[in-house]
Structures are given as structure tokens and as C-alpha cells.
Design an enzyme around this catalytic site. Structure first.
Site, PDB file in Angstrom:
ATOM      1  N   ASP A   1     -28.204 -22.281  40.292  1.00  0.00           N
ATOM      2  CA  ASP A   1     -28.837 -22.511  41.599  1.00  0.00           C
ATOM      3  C   ASP A   1     -27.954 -23.422  42.436  1.00  0.00           C
ATOM      4  OD1 ASP A   1     -31.253 -21.229  41.622  1.00  0.00           O
ATOM      5  OD2 ASP A   1     -32.477 -23.031  41.536  1.00  0.00           O
TER       6      ASP A   1
ATOM      7  N   TYR B   1     -27.410 -26.814  44.611  1.00  0.00           N
ATOM      8  CA  TYR B   1     -28.079 -28.124  44.579  1.00  0.00           C
ATOM      9  C   TYR B   1     -29.212 -28.128  45.604  1.00  0.00           C
ATOM     10  CZ  TYR B   1     -23.920 -29.812  42.056  1.00  0.00           C
ATOM     11  OH  TYR B   1     -22.911 -29.988  41.140  1.00  0.00           O
TER      12      TYR B   1
ATOM     13  N   PHE C   1     -21.395 -25.998  41.699  1.00  0.00           N
ATOM     14  CA  PHE C   1     -20.994 -27.323  41.182  1.00  0.00           C
ATOM     15  C   PHE C   1     -20.366 -28.236  42.238  1.00  0.00           C
ATOM     16  CE2 PHE C   1     -20.960 -24.744  37.232  1.00  0.00           C
ATOM     17  CZ  PHE C   1     -21.871 -25.480  36.491  1.00  0.00           C
TER      18      PHE C   1
ATOM     19  N   HIS D   1     -23.104 -26.307  28.589  1.00  0.00           N
ATOM     20  CA  HIS D   1     -23.127 -26.634  30.016  1.00  0.00           C
ATOM     21  C   HIS D   1     -22.676 -28.089  30.216  1.00  0.00           C
ATOM     22  CE1 HIS D   1     -24.875 -27.279  34.039  1.00  0.00           C
ATOM     23  NE2 HIS D   1     -24.852 -25.955  34.153  1.00  0.00           N
TER      24      HIS D   1
END
Length: 222
Positions: free
Chosen positions: A67, A69, A80, A189
Site C-alpha cells: 500500500d 503510506y 517505500f 519484509h
């Protein structure tokens, strides 16, 4: 909506059949409604920012996120990545820590990853929009089908691309990648909840560059 956003011509051409499908029209109707009635990230003009930065022909690396932020001023259309001057989110901090450990590079001040995208790194979220303070709010509306089509197009029409799949979600989404044509690197992750379970020490950044070099391609300046 697609006609008035910035997206590289090579992507526009290759994804035209997706843009014409009923599910995509329904998705765009939903997204338009959300932008009119809610606070949604990233800003509308940056929804396809990842595609505008990394042209189809120049893509050498794909990093898969989930998704955007969902906090004010963070999302800029690249997974990211955050805008210049924004405090680094924990996952991005851990990515920079691994680069520092792997390649000995100094910790960058800016979390804006445009510099990677400009070198052919497609920073692709599975879902390209999100409602403020509501993670996952735009999932299962059609974005995942669209980004699956993007991954398949790269997998089927290009060779020697490095896919970085961090965490179970990205790894499941990456099952459609043709391993005989591309390098797929997988690990935990970079989130603080899982980074110690295999993200730290994965050396994905040096491995990516070693592979690109072996194929006669320019390495990424991480």
C-alpha cells in the site's frame, strides 16, 4: 483519469488493453469518488508516478510494495519512498541499514527514492492509492489486478530483470514471474516486525548489481 496523469508513453501503450477493461473503469470511478469525498494518498497526479519515472524499456529492477503510506505528506507514488524532508518510516530506515551493511554506503538523508526510479528501478505498490490513516482501504477494488498485469508484462516481454520480493505478500504476488528469464530474490519484509528474521543480511542490493553486471547491464547506484 488515465489520460490526464503523467505516465511514460511506453507504459501507456503496453497497458492500453488494461485501461480499456471494465474492471479498470470501475476502479477509476471508485478512485475518483474517493478523491472527491476523502483525503487520499498519493496526490492524484502522482498515482502513476512509478511508471512515469521508470519507463518500460529501462526497467531493470522491480521492488514490490503493498500500500502507499497513509500519513500526511509521505506517499509520492513510489513504494517505500517518502518526500524530501519527511521523517524516514521504519521499513525504509531498515532498507538503508541493509544497504549500508551490504555495500558500505553512507546512510542517506533523504527518503525520496526517485534517484533509484530514474535508474530503472520500478517501485511498484500492489495498490496505488489509499485513504488517509486507513491502511488497506483501497485493496480489492481492482488495483491488484492491474499491477498483476504490469508484473506479467515485464515477466513475459523483458529479460534479465531483478525482482525483489520482501515478505509473504510480495512473494505470493510474484508467483507469476518467469524464473527462467529473470532473477527473483526473496526475503523477510524490512518492517521492524520481521527485518531480524531474514531481511537484514539478505545482501539483495549487491546481489542485484552482481546479476546486472553479469548480463552487461549498468549497476544501480543504491
Amino acid at each position: 483519469m488515465v489520460s490526464d496523469v503523467k505516465i511514460a508513453p511506453s507504459w501507456k501503450e503496453r497497458l492500453k488493453s488494461e485501461f480499456d477493461k471494465p474492471y479498470f473503469n470501475q476502479l477509476i470511478d471508485f478512485v475518483k469518488q474517493e478523491y472527491q469525498s476523502q483525503t487520499v494518498f498519493p496526490p492524484g497526479k502522482e498515482i502513476f508516478h512509478a511508471f512515469d519515472c521508470a519507463d518500460f524499456d529501462t526497467v531493470k529492477v522491480v521492488i514490490l510494495g503493498q500500500d502507499p503510506y497513509h500519513g500526511p505528506g509521505q506517499a509520492n507514488g513510489l513504494c517505500f519512498s517518502v518526500r524530501e524532508g519527511v521523517v524516514l518510516p521504519p521499513s525504509l530506515k531498515n532498507i538503508f541499514k541493509e544497504i549500508q551493511s551490504d555495500l558500505g554506503k553512507p546512510f542517506p538523508k533523504s527518503g525520496d527514492l526517485q534517484r533509484w526510479a530514474d535508474q530503472g528501478v520500478l517501485l511498484l505498490n500492489a495498490t496505488l492509492t489509499v485513504r488517509a490513516s486507513s491502511p488497506g482501504s483501497h485493496q480489492n477494488k481492482g488495483w491488484e489486478q492491474f499491477t498483476d498485469a504490469v508484473i506479467k508484462e515485464i515477466s513475459d516481454k523483458k529479460n534479465n530483470v531483478v525482482f525483489l520480493l520482501w515478505g509473504a505478500y510480495a512473494q505470493k504476488k510474484g508467483e507469476i514471474i518467469d524464473r527462467s528469464r529473470h532473477l527473483v530474490l526473496m526475503s523477510a519484509h524490512p518492517s521492524p516486525f520481521s527485518a531480524d528474521r531474514g531481511f537484514f543480511g539478505n545482501k539483495h542490493f549487491s546481489k542485484t548489481n552482481d546479476y546486472l553486471k553479469s548480463k552487461g547491464l549498468k549497476e544501480i547506484e543504491w
